[in-house]
Design a protein around this motif. Structure first.
Motif, PDB file in Angstrom:
ATOM      1  N   VAL A 141      68.250 -44.236  -6.524  1.00  0.00           N
ATOM      2  CA  VAL A 141      68.454 -42.802  -6.351  1.00  0.00           C
ATOM      3  C   VAL A 141      67.451 -42.196  -5.423  1.00  0.00           C
ATOM      4  CG1 VAL A 141      68.868 -40.633  -7.845  1.00  0.00           C
ATOM      5  CG2 VAL A 141      69.193 -43.038  -9.039  1.00  0.00           C
ATOM      6  N   MET A 142      68.110 -41.691  -4.415  1.00  0.00           N
ATOM      7  CA  MET A 142      67.367 -40.982  -3.283  1.00  0.00           C
ATOM      8  C   MET A 142      67.531 -39.521  -3.747  1.00  0.00           C
ATOM      9  SD  MET A 142      67.923 -40.920   1.018  1.00  0.00           S
ATOM     10  CE  MET A 142      67.021 -39.943   1.914  1.00  0.00           C
ATOM     11  N   ILE A 143      66.065 -38.924  -3.765  1.00  0.00           N
ATOM     12  CA  ILE A 143      66.023 -37.513  -4.356  1.00  0.00           C
ATOM     13  C   ILE A 143      65.255 -36.754  -3.128  1.00  0.00           C
ATOM     14  CG2 ILE A 143      64.946 -35.980  -6.058  1.00  0.00           C
ATOM     15  CD1 ILE A 143      65.432 -38.473  -7.999  1.00  0.00           C
ATOM     16  N   ASP A 144      65.959 -36.032  -2.214  1.00  0.00           N
ATOM     17  CA  ASP A 144      65.242 -35.676  -1.116  1.00  0.00           C
ATOM     18  C   ASP A 144      65.880 -34.048  -0.976  1.00  0.00           C
ATOM     19  OD1 ASP A 144      64.398 -35.602   1.570  1.00  0.00           O
ATOM     20  OD2 ASP A 144      66.658 -36.267   2.238  1.00  0.00           O
ATOM     21  N   PRO A 145      65.084 -33.219  -1.738  1.00  0.00           N
ATOM     22  CA  PRO A 145      65.236 -31.881  -1.594  1.00  0.00           C
ATOM     23  C   PRO A 145      64.362 -31.198  -0.492  1.00  0.00           C
ATOM     24  CG  PRO A 145      63.533 -32.423  -3.301  1.00  0.00           C
ATOM     25  CD  PRO A 145      63.912 -33.527  -2.742  1.00  0.00           C
ATOM     26  N   PHE A 146      64.873 -29.911  -0.227  1.00  0.00           N
ATOM     27  CA  PHE A 146      64.057 -29.149   0.685  1.00  0.00           C
ATOM     28  C   PHE A 146      62.718 -28.687   0.212  1.00  0.00           C
ATOM     29  CE2 PHE A 146      68.227 -28.001   3.233  1.00  0.00           C
ATOM     30  CZ  PHE A 146      67.844 -28.991   4.169  1.00  0.00           C
ATOM     31  N   GLY A 147      62.894 -28.291  -1.014  1.00  0.00           N
ATOM     32  CA  GLY A 147      61.684 -27.570  -1.607  1.00  0.00           C
ATOM     33  C   GLY A 147      61.146 -28.338  -2.687  1.00  0.00           C
ATOM     34  N   VAL A 148      60.336 -27.624  -3.754  1.00  0.00           N
ATOM     35  CA  VAL A 148      59.944 -28.131  -4.781  1.00  0.00           C
ATOM     36  C   VAL A 148      60.692 -28.009  -6.275  1.00  0.00           C
ATOM     37  CG1 VAL A 148      57.679 -27.912  -4.214  1.00  0.00           C
ATOM     38  CG2 VAL A 148      58.499 -25.960  -5.585  1.00  0.00           C
ATOM     39  N   SER A 149      61.950 -27.192  -6.044  1.00  0.00           N
ATOM     40  CA  SER A 149      62.802 -26.838  -7.291  1.00  0.00           C
ATOM     41  C   SER A 149      63.967 -27.952  -7.541  1.00  0.00           C
ATOM     42  CB  SER A 149      63.397 -25.620  -7.254  1.00  0.00           C
ATOM     43  OG  SER A 149      63.338 -25.031  -6.143  1.00  0.00           O
ATOM     44  N   ASN A 150      64.130 -27.938  -8.729  1.00  0.00           N
ATOM     45  CA  ASN A 150      65.532 -28.629  -9.294  1.00  0.00           C
ATOM     46  C   ASN A 150      65.374 -30.260  -9.034  1.00  0.00           C
ATOM     47  OD1 ASN A 150      66.857 -26.217  -9.514  1.00  0.00           O
ATOM     48  ND2 ASN A 150      67.128 -26.311  -7.067  1.00  0.00           N
ATOM     49  N   THR A 151      64.188 -30.720  -9.195  1.00  0.00           N
ATOM     50  CA  THR A 151      63.810 -32.240  -9.306  1.00  0.00           C
ATOM     51  C   THR A 151      63.055 -32.552 -10.636  1.00  0.00           C
ATOM     52  OG1 THR A 151      62.258 -32.038  -7.786  1.00  0.00           O
ATOM     53  CG2 THR A 151      64.432 -32.625  -6.823  1.00  0.00           C
ATOM     54  N   TYR A 173      54.926 -32.066  -0.073  1.00  0.00           N
ATOM     55  CA  TYR A 173      53.200 -31.693  -0.319  1.00  0.00           C
ATOM     56  C   TYR A 173      53.089 -30.357   0.046  1.00  0.00           C
ATOM     57  CZ  TYR A 173      48.434 -31.550  -0.956  1.00  0.00           C
ATOM     58  OH  TYR A 173      47.296 -31.035  -1.235  1.00  0.00           O
ATOM     59  N   ARG A 174      53.561 -30.093   1.555  1.00  0.00           N
ATOM     60  CA  ARG A 174      53.376 -28.606   2.036  1.00  0.00           C
ATOM     61  C   ARG A 174      53.785 -27.677   1.172  1.00  0.00           C
ATOM     62  NH1 ARG A 174      55.220 -28.276   8.328  1.00  0.00           N
ATOM     63  NH2 ARG A 174      57.253 -28.118   7.223  1.00  0.00           N
ATOM     64  N   GLU A 175      54.966 -27.642   0.746  1.00  0.00           N
ATOM     65  CA  GLU A 175      55.354 -26.701  -0.260  1.00  0.00           C
ATOM     66  C   GLU A 175      54.498 -26.372  -1.383  1.00  0.00           C
ATOM     67  OE1 GLU A 175      57.303 -28.306   1.640  1.00  0.00           O
ATOM     68  OE2 GLU A 175      58.225 -26.602   2.662  1.00  0.00           O
ATOM     69  N   ILE A 176      54.265 -27.739  -2.081  1.00  0.00           N
ATOM     70  CA  ILE A 176      53.310 -27.500  -3.067  1.00  0.00           C
ATOM     71  C   ILE A 176      52.075 -26.919  -2.928  1.00  0.00           C
ATOM     72  CG2 ILE A 176      52.229 -28.978  -4.788  1.00  0.00           C
ATOM     73  CD1 ILE A 176      54.445 -31.055  -4.589  1.00  0.00           C
ATOM     74  N   ASN A 177      51.286 -27.294  -1.763  1.00  0.00           N
ATOM     75  CA  ASN A 177      49.964 -26.810  -1.276  1.00  0.00           C
ATOM     76  C   ASN A 177      50.148 -25.354  -1.196  1.00  0.00           C
ATOM     77  OD1 ASN A 177      47.489 -27.418  -1.092  1.00  0.00           O
ATOM     78  ND2 ASN A 177      47.561 -27.374   1.275  1.00  0.00           N
ATOM     79  N   ARG A 178      51.287 -24.934  -0.555  1.00  0.00           N
ATOM     80  CA  ARG A 178      51.254 -23.444  -0.163  1.00  0.00           C
ATOM     81  C   ARG A 178      51.508 -22.555  -1.417  1.00  0.00           C
ATOM     82  NH1 ARG A 178      55.784 -22.836   4.241  1.00  0.00           N
ATOM     83  NH2 ARG A 178      54.317 -24.151   5.361  1.00  0.00           N
ATOM     84  N   PHE A 179      52.467 -23.127  -2.297  1.00  0.00           N
ATOM     85  CA  PHE A 179      52.867 -22.262  -3.371  1.00  0.00           C
ATOM     86  C   PHE A 179      52.127 -22.621  -4.784  1.00  0.00           C
ATOM     87  CE2 PHE A 179      56.658 -22.383  -0.783  1.00  0.00           C
ATOM     88  CZ  PHE A 179      56.792 -21.191  -0.153  1.00  0.00           C
ATOM     89  N   LYS A 180      50.904 -23.319  -4.612  1.00  0.00           N
ATOM     90  CA  LYS A 180      50.570 -23.889  -5.983  1.00  0.00           C
ATOM     91  C   LYS A 180      49.938 -22.615  -6.861  1.00  0.00           C
ATOM     92  CE  LYS A 180      46.201 -25.192  -3.692  1.00  0.00           C
ATOM     93  NZ  LYS A 180      46.440 -24.344  -2.350  1.00  0.00           N
ATOM     94  N   LEU A 192      58.587 -30.076 -12.121  1.00  0.00           N
ATOM     95  CA  LEU A 192      58.584 -31.154 -10.886  1.00  0.00           C
ATOM     96  C   LEU A 192      57.417 -32.205 -11.497  1.00  0.00           C
ATOM     97  CD1 LEU A 192      58.969 -31.814  -7.693  1.00  0.00           C
ATOM     98  CD2 LEU A 192      56.562 -31.270  -7.578  1.00  0.00           C
ATOM     99  N   PHE A 193      56.326 -31.848 -12.017  1.00  0.00           N
ATOM    100  CA  PHE A 193      55.450 -32.791 -12.543  1.00  0.00           C
ATOM    101  C   PHE A 193      55.529 -33.191 -13.841  1.00  0.00           C
ATOM    102  CE2 PHE A 193      53.055 -30.880  -8.945  1.00  0.00           C
ATOM    103  CZ  PHE A 193      52.319 -32.115  -8.333  1.00  0.00           C
ATOM    104  N   GLY A 194      56.420 -32.383 -14.615  1.00  0.00           N
ATOM    105  CA  GLY A 194      56.654 -32.787 -16.155  1.00  0.00           C
ATOM    106  C   GLY A 194      55.357 -32.547 -16.998  1.00  0.00           C
ATOM    107  N   CYS A 195      54.620 -31.846 -16.489  1.00  0.00           N
ATOM    108  CA  CYS A 195      53.170 -31.282 -17.179  1.00  0.00           C
ATOM    109  C   CYS A 195      52.708 -30.028 -16.488  1.00  0.00           C
ATOM    110  CB  CYS A 195      52.349 -32.646 -17.112  1.00  0.00           C
ATOM    111  SG  CYS A 195      51.674 -33.058 -15.644  1.00  0.00           S
ATOM    112  N   SER A 196      51.471 -29.774 -17.263  1.00  0.00           N
ATOM    113  CA  SER A 196      50.944 -28.433 -16.417  1.00  0.00           C
ATOM    114  C   SER A 196      49.795 -28.877 -15.801  1.00  0.00           C
ATOM    115  CB  SER A 196      50.821 -27.395 -17.627  1.00  0.00           C
ATOM    116  OG  SER A 196      49.976 -27.975 -18.647  1.00  0.00           O
ATOM    117  N   ASN A 197      49.180 -29.932 -15.855  1.00  0.00           N
ATOM    118  CA  ASN A 197      47.906 -30.371 -15.329  1.00  0.00           C
ATOM    119  C   ASN A 197      47.879 -30.113 -13.734  1.00  0.00           C
ATOM    120  OD1 ASN A 197      48.051 -31.354 -17.688  1.00  0.00           O
ATOM    121  ND2 ASN A 197      47.380 -33.643 -17.230  1.00  0.00           N
TER     122      ASN A 197
END
Ligand SMILES: C[S@@+](CC[C@H](N)C(=O)[O-])C[C@H]1O[C@@H](n2cnc3c(N)ncnc32)[C@H](O)[C@@H]1O
Length: 376
Positions: A141-151, A173-180, A192-197
């Motif tokens: 299963v290839m999961i290739d989104p543009f951003g950090v949502s919907n996966t 990673y660039r989006e995660i880092n930018r929007f964290k 995305l991470f399935g947790c809040s850590n």
């Protein structure tokens, strides 16, 4: 910003993702379709099937890996390709691209294109499979989104709960880092991470340390979701990290094959694909530094204990070293034996420099003094 047009220009860094996909599919297709009645390739963020310069998109790359495979006539199992694309224009474009190549597909290959979303489609399919008390066919299963949502990790967990399923995920990673630190993205990152850590990463000032924190967290969440082995490689555009690809599998051989697919494109073993320098990364094994594998082996087995070659091979196939089995015997064990850092029980094999099944080895020194971190 993700492109708004139906097709868009192929970025240099995308080549790394595509080449590793192609290499891996060329290995996965024959192995899986010769041993299973049915296998499934799901491209869950399929895109339009081609780039504005005419280059193949991931659906076509995956289909060509079958169409152009020397062993395709011996792949007897049914091979099903499922392409999911949410955008209407890209979905229509993809259907057109696939219609052109469909006549060349072998008779045991079926392909479906759905205008839908990854999460909705997989959730419905997995619900149906659960109701029928069935298992998902062996799947890539290839999961290739543009951003950090919907996966969401919960859906990836459901995929990985099927024993022969594998995931190939663009970890943006660039989006995660930018929007964290942006409250609007909190729910997406929780999913995305399935947790809040992941929130702990916000306070990490050092950029490398922060990146490793996020990679480690995502990798360990994939393992918690069912992947036994997790690998990743990074895609750069010039000197800027754009994203990483994470691969999760339950198969030791799958892990080994994916490492081979990565090494083929980045033979220095660093698994970086530097966008516009991608073509310079094919330097061949001449520069292979197996000293690093030696250190990994000494760290793992460097005691006075005897160990079977099968155990050493399993270690090298796994995600605990960046090297794969092609690097083990001639390139590493034989030189180690020559210089005396490896001893072999003579009665366990017939010929020096060979390490067939049944060979019993002993690595001569401990690497406690070496500081060698895992590349993953
Ligand atoms: C990065 S592109 C895919 C590129 C393609 N995998 C390739 O390598 O050629 C992401 C695609 O996913 C589509 N998309 C966005 N959200 C989606 C969703 N939730 N489910 C399925 N497709 C989605 C976008 O329209 C876009 O075409």
């Amino acid at each position: 910003m993700p492109p708004r047009t139906t097709t868009w220009k192929l970025d240099n860094h995308t080549l790394g993702k595509h080449r590793v996909l192609k290499n891996y599919m060329e290995a996965w297709l024959p192995i899986m379709s010769m041993t299973n009645d049915r296998v499934l390739f799901i491209d869950a963020f399929a895109g339009p099937g081609e780039y504005s310069g005419g280059q193949d998109g991931s659906p076509v790359i995956a289909l060509r890996a079958l169409m152009e495979h020397a062993a395709k006539d011996r792949m007897e199992g049914e091979i099903v390709y499922l392409f999911i694309e949410d955008d209407r224009n890209r979905y229509e474009h993809l259907k057109g691209v696939l219609n052109n190549i469909a006549p060349n597909l072998p008779a045991n290959c079926k392909h479906w294109v759905l205008r839908s979303t990854f999460n909705e489609t997989l959730t419905q399919a997995l619900d149906r499979i659960d109701e029928q008390k069935q298992m998902l066919a062996p799947s890539f299963v290839m999961i290739d989104p543009f951003g950090v949502s919907n996966t969401p990790m919960r859906t990836i967990r459901r995929i990985l709960s099927n024993p022969k399923s594998e995931v190939y995920i663009s970890f943006m990673y660039r989006e995660i880092n930018r929007f964290k630190a942006n409250p609007k993205f909190e729910p997406h990152l929780d999913e995305l991470f399935g947790c809040s850590n992941w929130r702990q990463g916000i306070a990490i000032a050092d950029t490398e340390e922060r990146k490793h924190f996020y990679y480690d967290l995502y990798g360990s969440q994939l393992k918690d979701a069912g992947a036994k082995y997790v690998l990743h490689f990074e895609l750069y555009e010039n000197r800027e990290l754009v994203y990483a690809i994470f691969f999760g599998t339950q198969s030791l051989d799958g892990c080994n094959k994916m490492k081979q697919a990565m090494w083929k494109e980045a033979p220095l073993g660093d698994f970086l694909f530097r966008g516009n320098q991608a073509d310079q990364m094919t330097l061949g094994d001449g520069l292979l530094d197996t000293h690093r594998l030696e250190l990994d082996l000494l760290k793992e087995f460097g005691s006075s204990e005897w160990v079977a070659i099968e155990e050493v091979t399993s270690f090298v196939k796994s995600d605990r070293t960046a090297f794969h089995t092609g690097h083990l015997k001639n390139k590493t064990l034989a030189p180690m034996e020559d210089k005396g850092s490896l001893e072999v029980k003579p009665e366990s094999r017939n010929k020096k420099g060979t390490y067939p099944d049944g060979t019993i080895l002993r690595f001569m020194s401990s690497s406690e003094n070496y500081s060698q971190g895992s590349l993953f």
